[in-house]
Enzyme design. Sequence first.
Site, PDB file in Angstrom:
ATOM      1  N   CYS A  86      29.627   8.968 -22.523  1.00 10.77           N
ATOM      2  CA  CYS A  86      28.972  10.187 -22.044  1.00 10.77           C
ATOM      3  C   CYS A  86      28.632  10.057 -20.561  1.00 10.77           C
ATOM      4  O   CYS A  86      27.633   9.431 -20.200  1.00 10.77           O
ATOM      5  CB  CYS A  86      27.710  10.459 -22.853  1.00 10.77           C
TER       6      CYS A  86
ATOM      7  N   CYS B 183      25.315  11.559 -19.485  1.00  5.28           N
ATOM      8  CA  CYS B 183      24.149  10.738 -19.851  1.00  5.28           C
ATOM      9  C   CYS B 183      24.006   9.548 -18.902  1.00  5.28           C
ATOM     10  O   CYS B 183      22.914   9.240 -18.431  1.00  5.28           O
ATOM     11  CB  CYS B 183      24.279  10.156 -21.257  1.00  5.28           C
ATOM     12  N   ASP B 184      25.084   8.850 -18.654  1.00  5.45           N
ATOM     13  CA  ASP B 184      24.999   7.535 -18.022  1.00  5.45           C
ATOM     14  C   ASP B 184      25.596   7.452 -16.615  1.00  5.45           C
ATOM     15  O   ASP B 184      25.468   6.423 -15.955  1.00  5.45           O
ATOM     16  CB  ASP B 184      25.714   6.498 -18.911  1.00  5.45           C
TER      17      ASP B 184
END
Length: 317
Positions: free
Chosen positions: A139, A142-143
Amino acid sequence: MNHITHEDVRCLIIGSGPAGYTAAIYAARANLNPVLYEGIQPGGQLTTTTEVENFPGYPEGVTGVELMEDLKKQALRFGADIRMGIATASDFSASPYKVTIDGEKVISAETVIICTGATAKYLGLPDEHKYAGMGVSACATCDGFFYRKKRVAVVGGGDTACEEALYLASLATQVYLIVRKSFLRASKVMQERVFATPNITVLFEHNTLGLFGEHGVEGARLVKRKGEPDEEEVEIAIDGFFLAIGHTPNSDIFKEWLETDEVGYIQTIPGSPRTNIPGVFAAGDVADPVYRQAITAAATGCQAAIEVDRYLLEHGK
Ligand code: NDP
């Protein structure tokens, strides 16, 4: 001997990601006595990420685990009945709808909210496990932020891979897009954007053999034109390795009853969590191939609980 037990429930919620817990919060506050089964991965996909910095309301960020614990606590505070257990079968042929838990208990539910999520696909390399949370992610939204001014690789040739590569290119110094074929499957507009981005290098006809690094990912070993006479092994130096080879929606046990798309995402009436069966709703990633964010999952969980309230009222339950 048959050990099957039965229970009647007004509102059954299956799954414990942001969609499931948000549905539980709203349903509990509306006195719908929701029963939620947590499923295979309590807390859902977010428990596998580290820091969550884009969920509104957490200016300093929050770990995925803490966020999910907070959502669970909030649902418990209003009386949601949260239980361990995995839905293993469904029968939506008539109302009340039947859902089997752990193969041994049948819930008869007036309404069902399916929040079983989706599972990111991985290549199946042992190194993906070895470096989980240490440079391997599925992701970018997300990261990606953790790879500012670093080098990353994205695997895949679809729209998701292109989108993730473009997102990462705005943060990282260098992005490699590892594509197994000689062309991208992504839409033309996404392809054009990728090719027009100077710090994205597309590695066509490359497959990943493994990752290496002492303290987290430091590089990837690739093979170019695998199986061809000019097959060649190459290494790239990277700090992050992102999978973008698709997701599998966790909808198998409902497919007999619910309309799904060709990948398996449950189809809902656009703009609502309503499925083709009245009283059965789908929220979060199991019904969303496009946005797949915690906040959008939470939003559809909320919508589903509101729909349940209306449905029960309309049907005098
Ligand atoms: P796709 O199934 O479209 O693409 C998956 C990609 O991963 C393909 O290029 C595929 O390669 C590759 N792949 C699969 N398995 C492997 C493997 N084992 N090794 C290497 N590569 C592999 O999935 P997406 O998640 O990209 O998209 C899903 C749907 O969502 C699509 O319909 C897409 O259009 C849509 N979407 C739309 C967006 C937008 O419009 N902004 C954004 C994101 C998604 P190969 O081509 O060789 O099969």
